[in-house]
Design a protein around this motif. Sequence first.
Motif, short mmCIF file in Angstrom:
data_model
loop_
_atom_site.label_atom_id
_atom_site.label_comp_id
_atom_site.label_asym_id
_atom_site.label_seq_id
_atom_site.Cartn_x
_atom_site.Cartn_y
_atom_site.Cartn_z
N LYS A 13 -13.35 2.78 -6.30
CA LYS A 13 -12.09 2.96 -7.04
C LYS A 13 -10.89 2.66 -6.14
O LYS A 13 -9.92 2.02 -6.57
CB LYS A 13 -12.00 4.38 -7.59
CG LYS A 13 -12.90 4.61 -8.77
CD LYS A 13 -12.77 6.02 -9.30
CE LYS A 13 -13.66 6.22 -10.50
NZ LYS A 13 -13.56 7.56 -11.05
N ASP A 14 -10.95 3.12 -4.89
CA ASP A 14 -9.86 2.84 -3.95
C ASP A 14 -9.75 1.35 -3.67
O ASP A 14 -8.65 0.81 -3.54
CB ASP A 14 -10.07 3.60 -2.63
CG ASP A 14 -9.83 5.09 -2.77
OD1 ASP A 14 -9.28 5.53 -3.81
OD2 ASP A 14 -10.22 5.83 -1.84
N ALA A 15 -10.88 0.67 -3.59
CA ALA A 15 -10.87 -0.78 -3.34
C ALA A 15 -10.20 -1.52 -4.49
O ALA A 15 -9.38 -2.41 -4.27
CB ALA A 15 -12.30 -1.29 -3.15
N VAL A 16 -10.53 -1.13 -5.70
CA VAL A 16 -9.92 -1.78 -6.87
C VAL A 16 -8.43 -1.48 -6.90
O VAL A 16 -7.60 -2.38 -7.14
CB VAL A 16 -10.61 -1.30 -8.17
CG1 VAL A 16 -9.84 -1.77 -9.39
CG2 VAL A 16 -12.04 -1.80 -8.21
N ALA A 17 -8.03 -0.24 -6.64
CA ALA A 17 -6.62 0.13 -6.64
C ALA A 17 -5.85 -0.64 -5.56
O ALA A 17 -4.73 -1.11 -5.80
CB ALA A 17 -6.46 1.63 -6.44
N LEU A 18 -6.45 -0.77 -4.39
CA LEU A 18 -5.80 -1.50 -3.30
C LEU A 18 -5.61 -2.96 -3.68
O LEU A 18 -4.55 -3.53 -3.46
CB LEU A 18 -6.64 -1.38 -2.03
CG LEU A 18 -6.11 -2.07 -0.78
CD1 LEU A 18 -4.74 -1.52 -0.40
CD2 LEU A 18 -7.08 -1.90 0.37
N ARG A 20 -5.43 -4.26 -6.73
CA ARG A 20 -4.43 -4.36 -7.81
C ARG A 20 -3.02 -4.17 -7.27
O ARG A 20 -2.09 -4.82 -7.72
CB ARG A 20 -4.74 -3.36 -8.91
CG ARG A 20 -5.95 -3.76 -9.70
CD ARG A 20 -6.24 -2.81 -10.84
NE ARG A 20 -7.40 -3.29 -11.59
CZ ARG A 20 -8.15 -2.53 -12.34
NH1 ARG A 20 -7.90 -1.24 -12.45
NH2 ARG A 20 -9.18 -3.05 -12.98
N ALA A 21 -2.84 -3.28 -6.31
CA ALA A 21 -1.52 -3.04 -5.72
C ALA A 21 -1.08 -4.23 -4.87
O ALA A 21 0.12 -4.45 -4.70
CB ALA A 21 -1.54 -1.77 -4.88
N ALA A 22 -2.03 -4.98 -4.36
CA ALA A 22 -1.71 -6.09 -3.45
C ALA A 22 -1.55 -7.42 -4.17
O ALA A 22 -1.20 -8.41 -3.54
CB ALA A 22 -2.81 -6.22 -2.41
N VAL A 23 -1.77 -7.46 -5.48
CA VAL A 23 -1.66 -8.73 -6.22
C VAL A 23 -0.27 -9.32 -6.02
O VAL A 23 0.74 -8.64 -6.18
CB VAL A 23 -1.96 -8.52 -7.72
CG1 VAL A 23 -1.63 -9.76 -8.52
CG2 VAL A 23 -3.41 -8.13 -7.91
N GLY A 24 -0.25 -10.56 -5.61
CA GLY A 24 1.01 -11.24 -5.35
C GLY A 24 1.54 -11.02 -3.94
O GLY A 24 2.44 -11.71 -3.50
N LEU A 29 -9.13 -11.80 -0.02
CA LEU A 29 -9.80 -11.83 1.28
C LEU A 29 -9.14 -10.86 2.26
O LEU A 29 -9.82 -10.16 3.01
CB LEU A 29 -9.78 -13.25 1.84
CG LEU A 29 -10.60 -13.49 3.09
CD1 LEU A 29 -12.06 -13.13 2.87
CD2 LEU A 29 -10.49 -14.94 3.51
N ALA A 30 -7.82 -10.78 2.25
CA ALA A 30 -7.11 -9.86 3.14
C ALA A 30 -7.43 -8.41 2.77
O ALA A 30 -7.62 -7.56 3.65
CB ALA A 30 -5.61 -10.10 3.07
N VAL A 31 -7.49 -8.12 1.47
CA VAL A 31 -7.83 -6.76 1.02
C VAL A 31 -9.24 -6.40 1.47
O VAL A 31 -9.49 -5.31 1.97
CB VAL A 31 -7.68 -6.63 -0.51
CG1 VAL A 31 -8.24 -5.31 -1.01
CG2 VAL A 31 -6.22 -6.78 -0.91
N LEU A 32 -10.16 -7.34 1.32
CA LEU A 32 -11.54 -7.09 1.74
C LEU A 32 -11.63 -6.87 3.24
O LEU A 32 -12.42 -6.05 3.70
CB LEU A 32 -12.44 -8.25 1.31
CG LEU A 32 -12.62 -8.41 -0.20
CD1 LEU A 32 -13.40 -9.68 -0.51
CD2 LEU A 32 -13.27 -7.20 -0.81
N ALA A 33 -10.82 -7.57 4.01
CA ALA A 33 -10.82 -7.38 5.46
C ALA A 33 -10.36 -5.97 5.81
O ALA A 33 -10.96 -5.32 6.68
CB ALA A 33 -9.92 -8.42 6.13
N VAL A 34 -9.34 -5.48 5.14
CA VAL A 34 -8.86 -4.11 5.38
C VAL A 34 -9.96 -3.11 5.04
O VAL A 34 -10.22 -2.17 5.80
CB VAL A 34 -7.59 -3.82 4.56
CG1 VAL A 34 -7.25 -2.34 4.58
CG2 VAL A 34 -6.43 -4.64 5.08
N LEU A 35 -10.62 -3.32 3.91
CA LEU A 35 -11.69 -2.39 3.51
C LEU A 35 -12.85 -2.42 4.49
O LEU A 35 -13.45 -1.39 4.77
CB LEU A 35 -12.17 -2.74 2.10
CG LEU A 35 -11.15 -2.48 1.00
CD1 LEU A 35 -11.67 -3.02 -0.32
CD2 LEU A 35 -10.81 -1.01 0.88
#
Length: 51
Positions: A13-18, A20-24, A29-35
């Motif tokens: 759930k946190d991954a999806v929220a992160l 969605r918040a990062a769109v744009g 790929l950057a979000v996945l790297a953070v996770l």
Amino acid sequence: MGRKSPYPEEFRKDAVALHRAAVGKSTLLAVLAVLAVLAVLAVLAVLAGHG
């Protein structure tokens, strides 16, 4: 039915929220790297006895 995820529900759930918040602002790929970094840090904390 799909296979069971190795990740806890809260993490997913946190991954999806992160994402969605990062769109744009950030790529998927950057979000996945953070996770990935957060997951490694969590494992290291558990191995060190802090979790």
